[in-house]
Design a protein around this motif. Structure first.
Motif, PDB file in Angstrom:
ATOM      1  N   MET A   1       0.768  -1.283  -0.100  1.00 24.30           N
ATOM      2  CA  MET A   1      -0.076   0.012  -0.101  1.00 24.30           C
ATOM      3  C   MET A   1       0.847   1.242   0.023  1.00 24.30           C
ATOM      4  O   MET A   1       0.771   2.214  -0.843  1.00 24.30           O
ATOM      5  CB  MET A   1      -0.785  -0.169   1.227  1.00 24.30           C
ATOM      6  CG  MET A   1      -1.981   1.227   1.342  1.00 24.30           C
ATOM      7  SD  MET A   1      -1.414   2.444   2.150  1.00 24.30           S
ATOM      8  CE  MET A   1      -0.969   2.069   3.721  1.00 24.30           C
ATOM      9  N   LEU A   2       2.020   1.331   0.951  1.00 24.42           N
ATOM     10  CA  LEU A   2       2.870   2.416   0.871  1.00 24.42           C
ATOM     11  C   LEU A   2       3.615   2.574  -0.464  1.00 24.42           C
ATOM     12  O   LEU A   2       3.752   3.708  -0.889  1.00 24.42           O
ATOM     13  CB  LEU A   2       3.729   2.390   2.135  1.00 24.42           C
ATOM     14  CG  LEU A   2       3.169   2.348   3.414  1.00 24.42           C
ATOM     15  CD1 LEU A   2       4.211   2.062   4.498  1.00 24.42           C
ATOM     16  CD2 LEU A   2       2.611   3.836   3.704  1.00 24.42           C
TER      17      LEU A   2
ATOM     18  N   THR B   1       1.579   4.479  -3.052  1.00 17.62           N
ATOM     19  CA  THR B   1       1.334   5.801  -2.781  1.00 17.62           C
ATOM     20  C   THR B   1       2.620   6.648  -2.689  1.00 17.62           C
ATOM     21  O   THR B   1       2.629   7.867  -2.843  1.00 17.62           O
ATOM     22  CB  THR B   1       0.611   5.964  -1.474  1.00 17.62           C
ATOM     23  OG1 THR B   1       1.473   5.693  -0.354  1.00 17.62           O
ATOM     24  CG2 THR B   1      -0.699   5.408  -1.348  1.00 17.62           C
TER      25      THR B   1
ATOM     26  N   HIS C   1       4.992   6.386  -0.556  1.00 12.77           N
ATOM     27  CA  HIS C   1       5.576   6.620   0.895  1.00 12.77           C
ATOM     28  C   HIS C   1       6.550   5.461   1.501  1.00 12.77           C
ATOM     29  O   HIS C   1       6.953   5.826   2.609  1.00 12.77           O
ATOM     30  CB  HIS C   1       4.355   6.975   1.879  1.00 12.77           C
ATOM     31  CG  HIS C   1       3.470   7.881   1.459  1.00 12.77           C
ATOM     32  ND1 HIS C   1       2.261   7.744   0.802  1.00 12.77           N
ATOM     33  CD2 HIS C   1       3.681   9.256   1.279  1.00 12.77           C
ATOM     34  CE1 HIS C   1       1.714   8.902   0.709  1.00 12.77           C
ATOM     35  NE2 HIS C   1       2.475   9.885   0.868  1.00 12.77           N
TER      36      HIS C   1
ATOM     37  N   THR D   1       4.700  14.152   3.413  1.00 13.60           N
ATOM     38  CA  THR D   1       4.826  13.000   2.848  1.00 13.60           C
ATOM     39  C   THR D   1       4.584  12.101   4.238  1.00 13.60           C
ATOM     40  O   THR D   1       4.065  11.000   3.924  1.00 13.60           O
ATOM     41  CB  THR D   1       6.042  12.928   2.092  1.00 13.60           C
ATOM     42  OG1 THR D   1       5.856  13.753   1.013  1.00 13.60           O
ATOM     43  CG2 THR D   1       5.888  11.439   1.372  1.00 13.60           C
TER      44      THR D   1
ATOM     45  N   GLU E   1       1.114  11.959   5.492  1.00  9.80           N
ATOM     46  CA  GLU E   1       0.230  11.300   4.630  1.00  9.80           C
ATOM     47  C   GLU E   1       0.540   9.667   4.639  1.00  9.80           C
ATOM     48  O   GLU E   1      -0.427   8.844   4.613  1.00  9.80           O
ATOM     49  CB  GLU E   1       0.359  11.691   3.100  1.00  9.80           C
ATOM     50  CG  GLU E   1      -0.151  13.120   2.937  1.00  9.80           C
ATOM     51  CD  GLU E   1       0.274  13.567   1.556  1.00  9.80           C
ATOM     52  OE1 GLU E   1       1.085  12.888   0.789  1.00  9.80           O
ATOM     53  OE2 GLU E   1       0.000  14.557   1.146  1.00  9.80           O
ATOM     54  N   GLY E   2       1.716   9.210   4.952  1.00 11.01           N
ATOM     55  CA  GLY E   2       2.094   7.796   4.903  1.00 11.01           C
ATOM     56  C   GLY E   2       1.840   7.157   6.156  1.00 11.01           C
ATOM     57  O   GLY E   2       1.100   6.113   6.069  1.00 11.01           O
TER      58      GLY E   2
ATOM     59  N   ALA F   1      -2.054   6.942   6.235  1.00 12.07           N
ATOM     60  CA  ALA F   1      -2.513   5.787   5.371  1.00 12.07           C
ATOM     61  C   ALA F   1      -2.351   4.441   6.029  1.00 12.07           C
ATOM     62  O   ALA F   1      -3.378   3.690   5.862  1.00 12.07           O
ATOM     63  CB  ALA F   1      -1.642   5.630   3.824  1.00 12.07           C
TER      64      ALA F   1
END
Length: 168
Positions: free
Chosen positions: A116-117, A120, A122, A152, A155-156, A159
């Protein structure tokens, strides 16, 4: 020799209660060398993720997610440090039986998070900060690049919090 004389009572010598070298007065709390005190004051001895929390750059939930990511990484790959160890020496410890189902679930959790990271963008930054303890630009001083890096990071971690739906 005269037996009629009563013996004299024994003389008891009194010694001082404290013997030996007097105690040196030392401070109750040893804070280390002046250099170490200065490094602590500047936050150089603290982990980067903990420093972000202390400076209120991230929330407690985000901090928990970073710690959890590092824990999953160490379960999968081991601690990222240089050390020599003899895997045959157990050091007197009792080894618990490993639960393969639990370990497989944790590895799946780690791979879901990393995929997932990575999707995106991250993953690298979060691994560098959370696992390898590399200090990002925004912890070294104010800069325009530091603000975007901090965004950043947030956001990571958000998430991850959304993926795991919890955090302390």
């Amino acid at each position: 020799m005269n037996h009629t004389d009563t013996p004299r009572p024994a003389i008891i010598l009194s010694f001082p209660k404290r013997r030996g070298r007097p105690k040196t007065l030392r401070p109750m709390h040893d804070s280390g060398t002046p250099e170490l005190v200065m490094k602590r004051a500047l936050g150089e001895t603290m982990e980067a993720l903990d420093l972000c929390l202390e400076r209120d750059l991230i929330t407690r939930r985000q901090h928990w997610c970073g710690i959890h990511l590092r824990w999953l990484y160490t379960l999968r790959y081991g601690a990222p440090s240089v050390r020599i160890s003899d895997p045959t020496h157990l050091g007197g410890m009792e080894i618990k039986t490993d639960d393969p189902m639990w370990r497989a679930a944790r590895e799946l959790e780690y791979h879901e998070a990393i995929n997932m990271l990575a999707g995106t963008g991250h993953a690298l930054m979060l691994l560098n900060l959370c696992v390898y303890n590399e200090r990002p630009v925004f912890l070294r001083g104010p800069s325009a690049r530091g603000e975007s890096t901090l965004t950043t990071l947030r956001e990571g971690l958000d998430a991850l919090a959304k993926l795991w739906k919890r955090g302390k």
